[in-house]
Scaffold this motif. Sequence first.
Motif, short mmCIF file in Angstrom:
data_model
loop_
_atom_site.label_atom_id
_atom_site.label_comp_id
_atom_site.label_asym_id
_atom_site.label_seq_id
_atom_site.Cartn_x
_atom_site.Cartn_y
_atom_site.Cartn_z
N PHE A 1 -37.77 -15.99 5.13
CA PHE A 1 -37.57 -17.17 4.33
C PHE A 1 -39.04 -17.56 3.49
CE2 PHE A 1 -34.05 -17.65 7.11
CZ PHE A 1 -33.09 -17.58 5.95
N HIS A 2 -40.07 -17.37 4.37
CA HIS A 2 -41.49 -17.95 3.87
C HIS A 2 -41.89 -16.87 2.61
CE1 HIS A 2 -42.46 -21.29 6.68
NE2 HIS A 2 -42.17 -20.29 7.60
N ARG B 1 -42.64 -14.87 -2.86
CA ARG B 1 -42.36 -13.96 -3.71
C ARG B 1 -41.52 -14.47 -4.94
NH1 ARG B 1 -40.95 -8.50 -0.20
NH2 ARG B 1 -43.29 -8.00 0.40
N SER B 2 -40.63 -15.34 -4.86
CA SER B 2 -39.97 -15.87 -5.97
C SER B 2 -40.86 -16.97 -6.98
CB SER B 2 -38.79 -16.69 -5.32
OG SER B 2 -39.07 -17.38 -4.41
N LYS B 3 -41.77 -17.51 -6.18
CA LYS B 3 -42.57 -18.32 -6.92
C LYS B 3 -43.69 -17.67 -7.61
CE LYS B 3 -42.84 -22.45 -3.46
NZ LYS B 3 -43.70 -22.98 -2.21
N ASP C 1 -35.91 -7.18 -2.66
CA ASP C 1 -36.28 -7.19 -1.13
C ASP C 1 -36.36 -8.16 -0.21
OD1 ASP C 1 -36.75 -4.26 -2.08
OD2 ASP C 1 -38.70 -4.38 -1.84
N SER C 2 -37.04 -9.38 -0.56
CA SER C 2 -36.86 -10.38 0.15
C SER C 2 -35.51 -11.06 0.24
CB SER C 2 -38.12 -11.49 -0.38
OG SER C 2 -39.11 -10.93 -0.50
N ASP D 1 -33.13 -19.06 -9.53
CA ASP D 1 -32.63 -20.23 -8.92
C ASP D 1 -31.49 -20.19 -8.53
OD1 ASP D 1 -35.07 -21.74 -9.76
OD2 ASP D 1 -34.34 -22.30 -11.63
N TYR D 2 -30.54 -19.24 -9.12
CA TYR D 2 -29.29 -19.06 -8.72
C TYR D 2 -29.25 -18.31 -7.31
CZ TYR D 2 -26.92 -20.28 -13.10
OH TYR D 2 -26.26 -21.02 -14.14
N LEU D 3 -30.11 -17.27 -7.25
CA LEU D 3 -30.25 -16.62 -5.96
C LEU D 3 -30.78 -17.44 -4.83
CD1 LEU D 3 -32.08 -13.19 -7.03
CD2 LEU D 3 -30.00 -13.42 -5.76
N LEU D 4 -31.81 -18.43 -5.05
CA LEU D 4 -32.09 -19.35 -4.01
C LEU D 4 -30.93 -20.24 -3.80
CD1 LEU D 4 -35.83 -20.07 -5.44
CD2 LEU D 4 -35.26 -18.55 -3.39
N ARG D 5 -30.31 -20.95 -4.65
CA ARG D 5 -29.31 -21.97 -4.40
C ARG D 5 -28.24 -21.16 -3.62
NH1 ARG D 5 -24.30 -23.49 -5.85
NH2 ARG D 5 -24.18 -25.90 -6.11
N THR D 6 -27.78 -19.87 -3.64
CA THR D 6 -26.88 -19.41 -2.76
C THR D 6 -27.45 -19.20 -1.36
OG1 THR D 6 -25.97 -18.00 -4.70
CG2 THR D 6 -25.36 -17.20 -2.48
N ILE D 7 -28.51 -18.84 -1.28
CA ILE D 7 -29.11 -18.82 -0.01
C ILE D 7 -29.26 -20.05 0.84
CG2 ILE D 7 -31.13 -18.15 1.53
CD1 ILE D 7 -31.91 -15.96 -0.66
#
Length: 277
Positions: free
Chosen positions: A108-109, A114-116, A151-152, A211-217
């Motif tokens: 998660f870190h 990577r997304s940032k 990958d993350s 943002d959609y990917l992060l929201r789902t997680i």
Amino acid sequence: MMASIDESTSSSAPNPTNALVLPNIIYPVIDQIDKSGYKDIQFDMRSTLFKLEEIYPGFSRCFLQSFISREMPSLTSTTNTNELTLKLEKYCDKSPYFISSLHNEQVFHELNFRSKNLKRILSRIPDDINEKREFLETIKEIASAIKKTLDSVTNTLHYFKTVEGRQALENEKKEFIKYSKNFSNTLKAYFRDSKRDDVYMAANHLLIQIDYLLRTIKLYCETDQIDDCLYPSLSQHQNQMKILASTRYSTNNQQQYNLRQSSASSNSRQSYETNYS
């Protein structure tokens, strides 16, 4: 200097910038109200603007442009909202979008980092696009960052406890990959036609998909309540998916009906030929 304001887009391809005006431009201004002693109206302003954006997609963008036209007319001809939202991404506090620090797992870190980083590199496009050599280097960085982000995301699947959650993440990954390919194709077109605005919009699409990917997680791996006001285009996206699914269902039903009719007609013709031959 920014290009002139561009506004119309076809209804079949909604402009991604509409979904970024609130979080990248208007919400940061509202956040400053807290420092001026008006914290009690902060929530109401956010929720009201969010609801207006949900009911009238593009409202926030029209509101912003009307404000600029009225209060800062000298900027009207030099303000490109597609470019502005992309450029401001690196200055916005997007910490609520990322995975909570309560998760000590390295995956998660790594995902947050990577997304940032991908968002940060995308936001450099308006500055780097002016110099071809720098822009080509930025494109290489984006391609690498997209792969590392994917990958993350894949590495988090282990923490999804339900089939529904894993399927939801796979669906968002497919959308992210689709818009990544669209971004790549837009870049190829840019080197032929020099349409910068198309590049800005394709990059904004990618910002939204991250943002959609992060929201789902967050939905399936965290217990904290999510602030839906952070995702003004999500319900529109979901409604479009429902419409597409409904269309596919209707089309399949029609095809099955046509097949049955064709089969019935064929059987009837064969029966007729048998009886009267």
